[in-house]
Design a protein around this motif. Structure first.
Motif, PDB file in Angstrom:
ATOM      1  N   LEU A   1       2.255  10.465  -9.255  1.00  0.00           N
ATOM      2  CA  LEU A   1       1.387  10.705 -10.419  1.00  0.00           C
ATOM      3  C   LEU A   1       0.562  11.986 -10.234  1.00  0.00           C
ATOM      4  O   LEU A   1       0.315  12.726 -11.187  1.00  0.00           O
ATOM      5  N   ARG A   2       0.154  12.213  -8.990  1.00  0.00           N
ATOM      6  CA  ARG A   2      -0.623  13.444  -8.723  1.00  0.00           C
ATOM      7  C   ARG A   2       0.227  14.683  -8.990  1.00  0.00           C
ATOM      8  O   ARG A   2      -0.269  15.688  -9.511  1.00  0.00           O
ATOM      9  N   LYS A   3       1.494  14.579  -8.616  1.00  0.00           N
ATOM     10  CA  LYS A   3       2.402  15.715  -8.863  1.00  0.00           C
ATOM     11  C   LYS A   3       2.503  15.972 -10.367  1.00  0.00           C
ATOM     12  O   LYS A   3       2.445  17.102 -10.835  1.00  0.00           O
ATOM     13  N   ARG A   4       2.653  14.872 -11.123  1.00  0.00           N
ATOM     14  CA  ARG A   4       2.754  15.008 -12.585  1.00  0.00           C
ATOM     15  C   ARG A   4       1.476  15.616 -13.153  1.00  0.00           C
ATOM     16  O   ARG A   4       1.507  16.484 -14.018  1.00  0.00           O
TER      17      ARG A   4
ATOM     18  N   ILE B   1       0.843  -1.201   0.000  1.00  0.00           N
ATOM     19  CA  ILE B   1       0.000   0.000   0.000  1.00  0.00           C
ATOM     20  C   ILE B   1       0.884   1.260   0.000  1.00  0.00           C
ATOM     21  O   ILE B   1       0.651   2.206  -0.746  1.00  0.00           O
ATOM     22  N   ASP B   2       1.929   1.237   0.859  1.00  0.00           N
ATOM     23  CA  ASP B   2       2.833   2.394   0.919  1.00  0.00           C
ATOM     24  C   ASP B   2       3.469   2.666  -0.443  1.00  0.00           C
ATOM     25  O   ASP B   2       3.561   3.816  -0.884  1.00  0.00           O
ATOM     26  N   GLU B   3       3.906   1.575  -1.092  1.00  0.00           N
ATOM     27  CA  GLU B   3       4.541   1.727  -2.403  1.00  0.00           C
ATOM     28  C   GLU B   3       3.548   2.302  -3.420  1.00  0.00           C
ATOM     29  O   GLU B   3       3.853   3.242  -4.167  1.00  0.00           O
ATOM     30  N   ALA B   4       2.334   1.734  -3.424  1.00  0.00           N
ATOM     31  CA  ALA B   4       1.316   2.188  -4.376  1.00  0.00           C
ATOM     32  C   ALA B   4       0.937   3.635  -4.079  1.00  0.00           C
ATOM     33  O   ALA B   4       0.725   4.450  -4.978  1.00  0.00           O
ATOM     34  N   GLN B   5       0.889   3.950  -2.753  1.00  0.00           N
ATOM     35  CA  GLN B   5       0.515   5.312  -2.361  1.00  0.00           C
ATOM     36  C   GLN B   5       1.595   6.309  -2.838  1.00  0.00           C
ATOM     37  O   GLN B   5       1.272   7.422  -3.272  1.00  0.00           O
ATOM     38  N   SER B   6       2.856   5.889  -2.767  1.00  0.00           N
ATOM     39  CA  SER B   6       3.933   6.753  -3.268  1.00  0.00           C
ATOM     40  C   SER B   6       3.753   6.998  -4.761  1.00  0.00           C
ATOM     41  O   SER B   6       3.954   8.122  -5.248  1.00  0.00           O
TER      42      SER B   6
END
Lengths: 127, 650
Positions: free
Chosen positions: B470-473, B460-465
């Motif tokens: 992606l949100r930043k992009r 989950i942590d990895e996916a959340q990162s």
């Protein structure tokens, strides 16, 4: 010794005693228990009496494969002409003693059995 | 603040008929005296049953409520029992009634009617349930209604990975109000998810952001799936932890049965071992008896052997004497014939003397018989020597003695097994066997589940990162055209972050407050001057600190009791819910001085304290002295019959 027995038998009651002795797990065969009985009777100086009906159990070749029984009887009774007849009668006497022993001790107690054998005068004096 | 004003019970346990215990309106301490088996625990159970619908036996085992119907009343044909509590919660009058009807044998199915009244107005079933859940959630009832003898379970809080400790920790957080913040954080998570979906949907419409939006959507979907898995794993973990805790309790309860079963197993294993030894001995004896039949005759044979040897010696001496006589005779005869001794050559006058040669006394028949006797003796001696050449009876006698000792030991073991089985008849062996069989697999499944949960959290942590990247992009690609949805999502995330931090801070502050309050109470309660206070850990476990700065590692039962009472007092003080404190057997293994300290501290622990004690546990005179005006009333549970206890009979 032509009149000697060719087979060895025991009475019905002694047959039961033999079964009880083997069932107690101390003898692998009834013949070992029968020979012990013979030895007990000889040691007690029992006078064998020929009596009652007996069921044949062994022929003498099976009973005394290496001749020890015959030799033992002749050691005790050098004049004996019919050692296997004597042996059969001694087995019967000895099994009566062993039946009494089982009755009073519940099992074969070798130490008691050997201690019950009358000692010679010499041993008495020593011990 | 919740206070119990009146307890009404009817055919409940030993309380035959309708009875009442009035606690009054004032704050303070009420004492209820009752000797063993008079119904102190039942009284506590009646209150617990009224508030949460459950009854606990010894060791926190849940009991079937039908067992609490008064047995005399039942045998006289009555089928109803129940309990009613009259309470006051923040000035509002509340009454809860639970009326039970026991069905016929063999099932004795129980019908329970529960009704709550607020300001004398009856509530619907749903309202009643909500009200009770609000008044006293089951999870935290342990801090209000408890068996003093079970206080030692709080020691579990000091053990990491302890399932029981984990459950107590959760209950502690609940009483402290932490779930309110946790729920808010969870709700914000749902809000973020909703805004995030709208944001992605909007971004997909724009050519510049479409690709990032699609990627984001896929990763968000993955996070969602992973979170679903996490929820399932958490449920599974809880389920397994509950099962393990129940098994731990069952094992604790059945320690006597376990000891009996271990003894039984030991005895059975010993029998197998000695039987094997006995069989081996018998096998050896059977081999020995193939030649051992000669033993009875051995001593006679030895006697014969020595007789023969003596006879042979005598015969040899006799022969030597005869030989000597014959030789002398021959010499004498020669001397007479020659007139000179053939030995010393002296002349001798033996005219007219006639001598035999010594053979006149020899009997040829006797000689033959002697030779025959000698041959017989040699033959007999050889036979005897051969017969005596057998092992002696020593080994067989030793083996038989050992067999007899084994037989005696076996008989003793058989008797032990019989006795243990008799005891086990009254114990639930099957349940214990089942628990023992399931314990290992449950424990392994719990460990496996926790490993999977850890792995899931990492994913989950990895996916959340990835989501954050992606949100930043997406933000960069959107340039100045940020959607309303994006702004909303960012606001919700910022809000959640505030809650996130506040949960941690609140926990830390609560722990500090509890540590301080528990330490202050502990110092009042303990008689050991070298203890400087208590130190709290992440699980709310409390360590005793010495004034030299060290931790007191070994804690007696009494010390454990005092620490637990300190924790309960501190929790009461910091709880979001203030309620009555009912303690059954509050003094455990405390000595007189500690009892005095506890009594003195009681009024400060909760506004309403009710102690259920037996007369030797708490001296009334001491209680009066120490409590002063805080002692509100003293009640007695009096025996009428074995199945009838009367509250305040006089």
């Amino acid at each position: 010794m032509t009149d000697d027995r060719q087979t060895i038998g025991v009475s019905e009651k002694s047959g039961s005693t033999l079964e009880a002795l083997v069932d107690a797990g101390v003898f692998s065969q009834q013949v070992d228990a029968a020979k012990l009985a013979l030895s007990v009777a000889l040691a007690h100086g029992d006078e064998p009496v020929e009596s009652q009906e007996r069921t044949t159990k062994w022929n003498v070749g099976t009973f005394d494969q290496n001749g020890d029984v015959r030799e033992l009887i002749l050691c005790f009774k050098p004049e004996c002409q019919t050692p296997y007849r004597e042996a059969e009668n001694l087995v019967e006497c000895g099994l009566r003693r062993l039946a009494e022993h089982l009755e009073s001790h519940g099992q074969l107690d070798l130490e008691v059995l050997l201690n019950e054998i009358p000692k010679s005068q010499e041993e008495d004096a020593q011990g | 603040m919740l206070k119990i004003r009146e307890i009404g019970i009817f055919n409940f346990g030993p309380y035959r008929g309708k009875q009442q215990l009035i606690l009054g309106e004032k704050d303070g301490v009420t004492l209820v005296y009752g000797e063993n088996m008079r119904g102190k625990t039942t009284l506590l159970n009646a209150i617990r049953f009224a508030l949460i619908g459950k009854i606990l036996g010894r060791g926190e085992r849940t009991l079937e409520p039908y067992r609490l119907m008064n047995s005399s009343a039942y045998s006289e044909g009555e089928r109803e029992f129940g309990v009613a509590l009259l309470m006051e919660n923040d000035g509002e009058k509340i009454e809860v009634r639970r009326r039970c009807t026991v069905g016929e044998e063999p099932d004795r199915k129980l019908k329970i009617d529960t009704t709550a009244f607020v300001a004398d107005v009856p509530q619907s079933q749903a309202e009643t349930n909500d009200l009770l859940q609000q008044l006293m959630p089951e999870e935290i009832s342990r801090f209000f209604l408890f068996d003093g003898e079970l206080l030692q379970q709080y020691e579990e809080l000091l053990m990491e990975e302890s399932v029981a400790g984990e459950q107590i920790r959760e209950a502690i957080e609940q009483i402290l109000g932490i779930p309110v913040l946790l729920n808010a954080r969870q709700d914000l998570g749902e809000v973020i998810e909703r805004f995030s979906k709208a944001e992605t949907r909007e971004a997909k419409k724009n050519q510049a952001t479409e690709k990032h939006a699609k990627n984001l959507e896929a990763v968000v979907e993955r996070v969602k799936e992973l979170k679903k898995d996490r929820d399932k794993l958490k449920e599974q973990e809880q389920d397994l932890a509950d099962k393990k805790a129940a098994m731990d309790n069952a094992l604790k309860r059945s320690s006597k049965t376990q000891a009996h079963m271990a003894k039984l197993e030991q005895a059975e294993e010993r029998i197998v071992a000695i039987d094997a030894k006995c069989d081996a001995h018998k096998e050896e004896i059977r081999d020995l008896m193939k030649v051992g039949w000669l033993w009875p005759a051995m001593s006679k044979l030895r006697e014969m052997e020595s007789e023969i040897l003596v006879a042979m010696e005598t015969e040899a001496q006799k022969k030597a004497a005869a030989n000597r006589a014959r030789l002398i005779g021959e010499l004498a005869k020669e001397a007479v014939e020659v007139g000179k001794c053939p030995v010393c050559f002296q002349e001798c006058e033996c005219d007219g003397l006639s001598l035999g040669d010594g053979s006149e006394n020899e009997d040829p028949d006797s000689e033959a018989s002697d030779r025959q006797d000698e041959a017989n003796r040699i033959r007999q001696l050889s036979a005897i020597k051969r017969l005596l050449n057998h092992p002696d009876s020593g080994r067989a006698v030793t083996l038989m003695e050992e067999i007899m000792a084994i037989v005696a030991e076996r008989a003793g073991l058989k008797q032990d097994i019989k006795d243990i089985n008799l005891q086990l008849e009254s114990e639930d062996v099957e349940e214990l066997k089942q628990v023992q069989a399931n314990y290992g697999p449950t424990n392994s499944a719990l460990s496996e589940c926790r490993r999977a949960l850890k792995d899931n959290n990492r994913q989950i942590d990895e996916a959340q990162s990835s989501v954050n990247a992606l949100r930043k992009r997406l933000r960069r690609a959107s340039g100045s055209n940020q959607s309303e949805e994006m702004k909303r999502r960012e606001l919700a995330e910022a809000t959640r972050s505030i809650f996130e931090k506040s949960i941690g801070r609140f926990r830390d502050e609560l722990r500090d407050r509890i540590e301080a309050d528990a330490s202050a109470l502990f110092k009042k309660l303990t008689t050991e001057k070298q203890f400087s206070g208590l130190r709290i850990n992440a699980n709310y476990g409390l360590e005793i600190m010495r004034d030299d700065g060290g931790v007191q590692e070994l804690r007696s039962s009494g010390a454990e009791h005092i620490v637990a009472l300190s924790l309960v007092g501190a929790l009461q003080r910091n709880s979001s819910l203030t309620g009555p404190l009912f303690i059954d057997s509050p003094f455990g293994r405390l000595d007189a001085e500690h009892r005095k300290n506890v009594v003195k501290a009681l009024p400060g622990m909760a506004p309403q304290v009710v102690l259920l004690v037996y007369s030797d546990e708490l001296d009334l005179q001491m209680a009066r002295t120490e409590l002063g005006a805080s002692l509100l009333a003293m009640h007695r549970l009096e025996r009428r019959t074995a199945t009838h206890t009367q509250i305040d009979a006089n």
